[in-house]
Design an enzyme around this catalytic site. Structure first.
Site, PDB file in Angstrom:
ATOM      1  N   HIS A   1       9.353 -35.073 -33.446  1.00  0.00           N
ATOM      2  CA  HIS A   1       7.926 -35.236 -34.537  1.00  0.00           C
ATOM      3  C   HIS A   1       7.448 -33.531 -34.981  1.00  0.00           C
ATOM      4  CE1 HIS A   1       6.676 -38.804 -32.146  1.00  0.00           C
ATOM      5  NE2 HIS A   1       7.234 -38.036 -30.736  1.00  0.00           N
TER       6      HIS A   1
ATOM      7  N   ASN B   1       0.650  -0.365   6.420  1.00  0.00           N
ATOM      8  CA  ASN B   1       1.191  -0.999   4.964  1.00  0.00           C
ATOM      9  C   ASN B   1       1.778  -2.469   5.764  1.00  0.00           C
ATOM     10  OD1 ASN B   1       1.775  -2.650   2.449  1.00  0.00           O
ATOM     11  ND2 ASN B   1       3.738  -0.846   2.586  1.00  0.00           N
ATOM     12  N   GLY B   2       0.852  -3.724   4.621  1.00  0.00           N
ATOM     13  CA  GLY B   2       1.560  -4.635   5.515  1.00  0.00           C
ATOM     14  C   GLY B   2       0.257  -5.690   5.452  1.00  0.00           C
TER      15      GLY B   2
ATOM     16  N   LYS C   1      -2.523  -5.155 -18.801  1.00  0.00           N
ATOM     17  CA  LYS C   1      -2.779  -6.288 -18.367  1.00  0.00           C
ATOM     18  C   LYS C   1      -3.691  -6.920 -18.256  1.00  0.00           C
ATOM     19  CE  LYS C   1      -0.059  -7.414 -14.450  1.00  0.00           C
ATOM     20  NZ  LYS C   1       1.126  -8.730 -15.068  1.00  0.00           N
TER      21      LYS C   1
ATOM     22  N   GLU D   1       6.052 -11.806 -26.186  1.00  0.00           N
ATOM     23  CA  GLU D   1       4.544 -10.654 -25.357  1.00  0.00           C
ATOM     24  C   GLU D   1       5.592  -9.225 -25.637  1.00  0.00           C
ATOM     25  OE1 GLU D   1       2.294 -10.523 -22.059  1.00  0.00           O
ATOM     26  OE2 GLU D   1       3.802 -12.150 -20.827  1.00  0.00           O
TER      27      GLU D   1
ATOM     28  N   ARG E   1       1.211   1.987  -5.707  1.00  0.00           N
ATOM     29  CA  ARG E   1       1.850   0.599  -4.545  1.00  0.00           C
ATOM     30  C   ARG E   1       0.064   0.030  -4.210  1.00  0.00           C
ATOM     31  NH1 ARG E   1       6.552   1.036  -2.462  1.00  0.00           N
ATOM     32  NH2 ARG E   1       5.200   0.422  -0.483  1.00  0.00           N
TER      33      ARG E   1
ATOM     34  N   LYS F   1       7.146 -15.003 -22.246  1.00  0.00           N
ATOM     35  CA  LYS F   1       8.029 -13.676 -21.796  1.00  0.00           C
ATOM     36  C   LYS F   1       8.730 -13.294 -22.872  1.00  0.00           C
ATOM     37  CE  LYS F   1       6.099 -12.699 -18.505  1.00  0.00           C
ATOM     38  NZ  LYS F   1       5.038 -13.787 -18.613  1.00  0.00           N
TER      39      LYS F   1
ATOM     40  N   TRP G   1      -3.904  -1.582  -1.319  1.00  0.00           N
ATOM     41  CA  TRP G   1      -3.532  -2.787  -2.208  1.00  0.00           C
ATOM     42  C   TRP G   1      -4.283  -3.203  -1.256  1.00  0.00           C
ATOM     43  CZ3 TRP G   1      -3.380  -4.387  -6.788  1.00  0.00           C
ATOM     44  CH2 TRP G   1      -2.644  -6.087  -7.389  1.00  0.00           C
TER      45      TRP G   1
ATOM     46  N   CYS H   1       0.514  -1.195   0.353  1.00  0.00           N
ATOM     47  CA  CYS H   1       0.291   0.583   0.046  1.00  0.00           C
ATOM     48  C   CYS H   1       0.579   1.346  -0.123  1.00  0.00           C
ATOM     49  CB  CYS H   1      -0.706  -0.297   1.330  1.00  0.00           C
ATOM     50  SG  CYS H   1      -2.072  -1.495   1.630  1.00  0.00           S
TER      51      CYS H   1
ATOM     52  N   GLU I   1       5.779 -20.818 -20.696  1.00  0.00           N
ATOM     53  CA  GLU I   1       6.094 -19.925 -20.049  1.00  0.00           C
ATOM     54  C   GLU I   1       7.046 -18.251 -19.914  1.00  0.00           C
ATOM     55  OE1 GLU I   1       4.609 -17.815 -18.707  1.00  0.00           O
ATOM     56  OE2 GLU I   1       5.699 -16.047 -17.894  1.00  0.00           O
TER      57      GLU I   1
HETATM   58  C1  AGP Z   1       1.431 -12.932 -19.333  1.00  0.00           C
HETATM   59  O1  AGP Z   1       2.420 -12.386 -19.117  1.00  0.00           O
HETATM   60  C2  AGP Z   1       0.935 -12.192 -19.819  1.00  0.00           C
HETATM   61  N1  AGP Z   1      -0.015 -10.861 -19.236  1.00  0.00           N
HETATM   62  C3  AGP Z   1      -1.221 -12.603 -19.744  1.00  0.00           C
HETATM   63  O2  AGP Z   1      -0.876 -13.883 -20.319  1.00  0.00           O
HETATM   64  C4  AGP Z   1      -1.423 -13.004 -18.678  1.00  0.00           C
HETATM   65  O3  AGP Z   1      -1.143 -13.977 -17.661  1.00  0.00           O
HETATM   66  C5  AGP Z   1      -3.326 -13.691 -18.723  1.00  0.00           C
HETATM   67  O4  AGP Z   1      -4.043 -12.821 -20.341  1.00  0.00           O
HETATM   68  C6  AGP Z   1      -4.206 -13.594 -18.001  1.00  0.00           C
HETATM   69  O5  AGP Z   1      -4.416 -12.692 -16.900  1.00  0.00           O
HETATM   70  P1  AGP Z   1      -4.982 -13.412 -15.595  1.00  0.00           P
HETATM   71  O6  AGP Z   1      -4.056 -13.940 -14.569  1.00  0.00           O
HETATM   72  O7  AGP Z   1      -4.989 -11.912 -14.582  1.00  0.00           O
HETATM   73  O8  AGP Z   1      -6.345 -14.008 -16.213  1.00  0.00           O
END
Ligand code: AGP
Length: 614
Positions: free
Chosen positions: A510, A102-103, A609, A494, A27, A491, A76, A2, A487
């Site tokens: 394959h 905060n915490g 996000k 994206e 935050r 990373k 938060w 927070c 993953e």
């Molecule tokens: C991951 O780096 C991406 N930003 C994206 O794949 C994300 O994980 C996905 O949109 C799921 O989001 P969520 O965890 O908020 O549901």
């Protein structure tokens, strides 16, 4: 995480508090509030509002109050969903103390019980209000707020910082720090306190960073600091801040993503401290007794999520089948919601989501509930839609993740899902006590292993510099590190916009083996595992075709180190825990390649996000 701000001095306090909260909003932004003591008045002026700071500012617009002492907070949520009543500042039951926090106060439930038995009423669901009332109880017995705080914090467990004042002393702010940051800003006839320097820079660059167990008394003229560690008044040296505000929000890191990568050891430590009790048992504070019983009797599990959360679900599935001995499948939310899954009340559907707002995952939740399955959400954002609509929720406590590319939220999901698998194995008696204890012992070491990897991570920079102009990358992994390959590839793609493909290493022959040449780097996750020999064979096949091998392996694996063009090692852990470690070099590799390509790391093109639309 927070944002806290406090002010005492000659200026009008409210604009200082609001400006400070604007700088601290990164935050946490579930709710915001301020409390101040209007000049020559006996009553607090408190304004709190759910949502972003703009909602509070709108509400404040109707008031004009002259005050020279006040505190502010942007939240938060960790305990109690985002709402006006749960927003800070909190006032104690006697109406004498205003406090922001905060915490996490870990023993808040026990203390709340005790205080309620003493007749104290509570308005909110927060641990913060418990802190305010405990201080209020001590303040009732001793005329000095300083002494009351000193006594109260000795009874509070957890990691937190507090800033408070009493309407009976309009000249003084009190602040206490334990693990969560607090920094004092030194002015002329005024002083400030905040969670980080961001909020102070418009007024002063002369600061004092409080240390753990510091109890500070702040007036407009002076700052005195008492250490509860040494039980003595101490002189803390001030320092001059040369950051600008933007840098300060990232605490000196160039991007939120890098800052959040480096927060992973602390996030994992918080999760493990919160979930593993002193007796070694695993405890999820948000699971009712009824739901715990349901977990004992379900016959099938489905992990449903998107993107990075889907990769966490793949690891979670392996752990649940391996330890809890229940059949578990993983699906992306968009496939699940439009599929014809056969579910009934013996099914548990686990929805994994950082934001708790992803449209496909929300739809999957509703689909699962409609079919009678029990639903459990693994969520980072407290009070989010999916958290509220699922039958039960376990929070991952990763704190706000600002970078679009998920890092700390992912490793927090992994840790939480692994603990859930071990917990289910324990309550279903499918794991021997000795094996359970060994896993708990090993998972407790994970934060320090992460810290060690991050300390050495710069070694990987040269590897990124060698390959940042490449346009195609292949990631290979097996078992619980096949999701790590997915993953790592996600990373890179994206944030750098390169084409990166994650594949099960056993699938190489394959198809993907046709891709191998001296142009395309192949990132092989080859930490110690049941199938390490198979992984070594895959790497030999790549070498035999003039391929480029970048290997993530276990410390001391000399043979692998010799075979790879670049080798990055991680500490030895039980195989199921390794995905938390092996992903970190891949996060850094993606980050460096994106930066070297001049990409907008925190806000990559076309991405959001939280994907709240289909
Ligand atoms: C991951 O780096 C991406 N930003 C994206 O794949 C994300 O994980 C996905 O949109 C799921 O989001 P969520 O965890 O908020 O549901």
């Amino acid at each position: 995480m927070c944002g806290i701000i406090g002010y005492i001095g000659y200026r009008d306090a409210i604009p200082v508090l609001v400006n400070g909260l604007e700088k601290l909003e990164y935050r946490g932004y579930d709710s915001a509030g301020i409390a101040c003591l209007p000049h020559q008045k006996e009553r607090f002026f408190v304004i709190k509002e759910k949502g972003k700071l703009s909602a509070l500012k709108e509400k404040l617009g109707d008031f004009s109050v002259e005050a020279h002492l006040g505190i502010g907070h942007t939240r938060w949520a960790t305990h109690g969903e985002p709402s006006r009543v749960n927003a800070h500042p909190h006032i104690d039951a006697a109406g004498k103390i205003a406090l922001v926090h905060n915490g996490i106060i870990e023993n808040y439930a026990t203390l709340k019980n005790i205080l309620q038995k003493k007749g104290m009423r509570f308005l909110s669901q927060t641990d913060t209000e418990v802190g305010a009332n405990l201080i209020g109880l001590h303040y009732h017995k001793t005329p000095k707020l300083f002494d009351a705080v000193q006594r109260a914090v000795s009874e509070l467990h957890g990691f937190f910082s507090l800033v408070l004042f009493t309407k009976e002393d309009p000249e003084t702010l009190i602040a206490y720090k334990r693990s969560n940051p607090l920094v004092i800003g030194l002015g002329q006839r005024e002083n400030f306190i905040a969670s980080d320097v961001t909020a102070l820079l418009p007024y002063t660059r002369e600061v004092i960073y409080l240390e753990d167990e510091d109890l500070a008394v702040i007036t407009a003229k002076e700052v005195s600091i008492y250490s509860l560690k040494t039980r003595s008044w101490v002189k803390r040296r001030s320092s001059t801040v040369n950051w600008d505000v933007a840098q300060a929000q990232k605490q000196g890191f160039p991007h939120f993503m890098l800052k959040e990568m480096y927060e992973q050891p602390d996030v994992l430590k918080t999760i493990l401290n919160k979930r593993i009790q002193k007796n070694g048992e695993i405890f999820f504070d948000t699971l009712s007794k009824k739901f715990q019983t349901q977990l004992k009797n379900i016959e099938r599990v489905s992990m449903i999520s998107c993107g990075t959360a889907y990769h966490a679900g793949l690891v979670g599935s392996i752990a649940i089948e391996k330890y809890a001995k229940i059949s578990c499948r993983t699906q992306v939310s968009s496939e699940f919601r439009y599929g014809d899954s056969l579910l009934n009340k013996k099914d548990l559907v686990v929805l994994i989501t950082q934001s708790g707002e992803t449209a496909d995952t929300l739809a999957a939740l509703r689909e699962a509930k409609a079919k009678g399955a029990a639903t459990l959400a693994i969520v980072n954002v407290v009070g989010s839609t999916i958290a509220r609509e699922a039958d039960a929720v376990i929070y991952t406590h990763a704190g706000p993740e600002i970078g679009v590319a998920s890092t700390k939220a992912y490793t927090a999901q992994l840790a939480t899902l692994l603990l859930l698998a071990f917990y289910m194995a324990k309550i279903r008696r499918t794991i021997a006590d000795a094996d359970f204890k060994k896993l708990i012992k090993e998972i407790k070491k994970i934060p320090q292993h992460c810290a060690k990897i991050l300390k050495e991570i710069k070694k990987f920079e040269t590897c990124a510099q060698k390959h940042y102009t490449r346009r195609n990358f292949l990631y290979l992994g097996r078992g619980c590190n096949y999701p790590t390959a997915l993953e790592g590839a996600l990373k890179l793609k994206e944030i750098s916009y390169a084409h990166a493909h994650g594949y099960a290493a056993g699938e190489m022959k394959h198809g993907p083996i046709a891709l191998i040449d001296h142009e395309q780097p192949v990132i092989c996750i080859a930490s110690n595992s049941f199938t390490i020999d198979k992984m070594i064979s895959n790497i030999q096949e790549i070498r035999a075709r003039d391929g480029i091998v970048i290997a993530i392996g276990t410390e001391g694996h000399r043979e692998l180190e010799k075979m790879a063009d670049d080798f990055f090692s991680v500490p030895a852990v039980p195989e199921i825990l390794s995905p938390i470690l092996t992903v970190i070099p891949l996060q850094f590799f993606a980050y460096k390649i994106a930066v070297l390509n001049g990409r907008d790391v925190d806000q990559p093109r076309n991405l959001a996000k939280s994907v709240t639309v289909e």
